[in-house]
Enzyme design. Sequence first.
Site, PDB file in Angstrom:
ATOM      1  N   ASP A 197      42.559   8.291 -11.388  1.00 39.95           N
ATOM      2  CA  ASP A 197      42.550   6.943 -10.455  1.00 39.95           C
ATOM      3  C   ASP A 197      44.067   7.266  -9.844  1.00 39.95           C
ATOM      4  OD1 ASP A 197      41.765   4.833  -8.967  1.00 39.95           O
ATOM      5  OD2 ASP A 197      43.188   3.698 -10.193  1.00 39.95           O
TER       6      ASP A 197
ATOM      7  N   GLU B  38      47.170   4.823  -7.419  1.00 39.86           N
ATOM      8  CA  GLU B  38      47.572   3.700  -6.617  1.00 39.86           C
ATOM      9  C   GLU B  38      48.333   4.217  -5.368  1.00 39.86           C
ATOM     10  OE1 GLU B  38      46.251   0.882  -6.991  1.00 39.86           O
ATOM     11  OE2 GLU B  38      45.153   1.089  -8.954  1.00 39.86           O
TER      12      GLU B  38
ATOM     13  N   GLU C 221      51.250  -6.494   0.841  1.00 41.87           N
ATOM     14  CA  GLU C 221      49.622  -6.563   0.559  1.00 41.87           C
ATOM     15  C   GLU C 221      49.271  -5.438  -0.416  1.00 41.87           C
ATOM     16  OE1 GLU C 221      49.927  -5.111   4.485  1.00 41.87           O
ATOM     17  OE2 GLU C 221      51.622  -6.705   3.833  1.00 41.87           O
TER      18      GLU C 221
ATOM     19  N   HIS D 154      48.232  -3.801  -6.605  1.00 42.10           N
ATOM     20  CA  HIS D 154      48.577  -3.039  -7.820  1.00 42.10           C
ATOM     21  C   HIS D 154      49.924  -3.563  -8.678  1.00 42.10           C
ATOM     22  CE1 HIS D 154      51.649  -1.138  -5.111  1.00 42.10           C
ATOM     23  NE2 HIS D 154      50.531  -0.442  -4.451  1.00 42.10           N
TER      24      HIS D 154
ATOM     25  N   HIS E  41      45.472  -3.749 -10.122  1.00 43.56           N
ATOM     26  CA  HIS E  41      44.592  -2.266 -10.095  1.00 43.56           C
ATOM     27  C   HIS E  41      45.838  -1.291 -10.736  1.00 43.56           C
ATOM     28  CE1 HIS E  41      40.681  -3.462  -8.016  1.00 43.56           C
ATOM     29  NE2 HIS E  41      41.710  -4.691  -7.869  1.00 43.56           N
TER      30      HIS E  41
ATOM     31  N   ASP F 188      42.549   1.456 -15.083  1.00 51.03           N
ATOM     32  CA  ASP F 188      41.309   1.729 -14.210  1.00 51.03           C
ATOM     33  C   ASP F 188      40.461   2.998 -14.923  1.00 51.03           C
ATOM     34  OD1 ASP F 188      41.722  -0.286 -12.807  1.00 51.03           O
ATOM     35  OD2 ASP F 188      42.284   0.600 -11.087  1.00 51.03           O
TER      36      ASP F 188
END
Length: 239
Positions: free
Chosen positions: A7, A9, A52, A57, A150, A155
Amino acid sequence: MREIVLDTETTGLDPLLGDRVIEVAAIELENLLPTGRVFHRLVDPERDIPSEATRVHGFTRDDLRGKPLFPAIVEEMMAFLGDAPIIAHNAPFDFGFLDAELQRAGRPRLDRKRMVDTFAIARERYPAAPNSLDALCRRFEIDLSERGTHNALLDVRLLAQVYLELRGGRQPGLTLAAETSAGQQDSAPIAAVAGLTRPRTPHPILPDAATLAVHAAFVARLKDPVWLQPPFAETARDG
């Protein structure tokens, strides 16, 4: 079989518009179970992080100042990935961002043949249902109590459990846990596997006399029922 759950970010949604990777996390699976090997790095994106994205995250620009640039982690990341299949949720997103970073670092793109997209697998299996990572965790009763923002490392731990379910079901005794020491990479074992060889007690279904009588009456109304033909008839008499 070795596989990697991965994963990322990022600062935004589109690497073509200048968005960058800020976190890469991956764990190693062998035969669908985590081995305890982890790759986790925070990356200085060399740019601002929109509010945003921070809401998603949790990372701000100040959190990442002084972290290594992507070219500094690429050698170790590629060694960890090896030539194994790479599992990600909405994998084209992660592959697209990593490809952009790899190209900046003078490296070739990731081979798309290695991509395993759990979102696509889930969407095919559950076409009328939500298939976000959170939704799949709820569907498979996977603990989401640690889920806030997140975070890529959390994750991949969750996705490893989801992937196991999508591939055929959770093994008994599988738990995922990790501990991170301040200032150190997360190298704690992710999986504690217990009870996998515990013998199972069979629970045969034995019909009572009333059920057998109802079944016999039903069979008597049928024309040439297969249950009254050999070898079924012998089995019925013996059983």
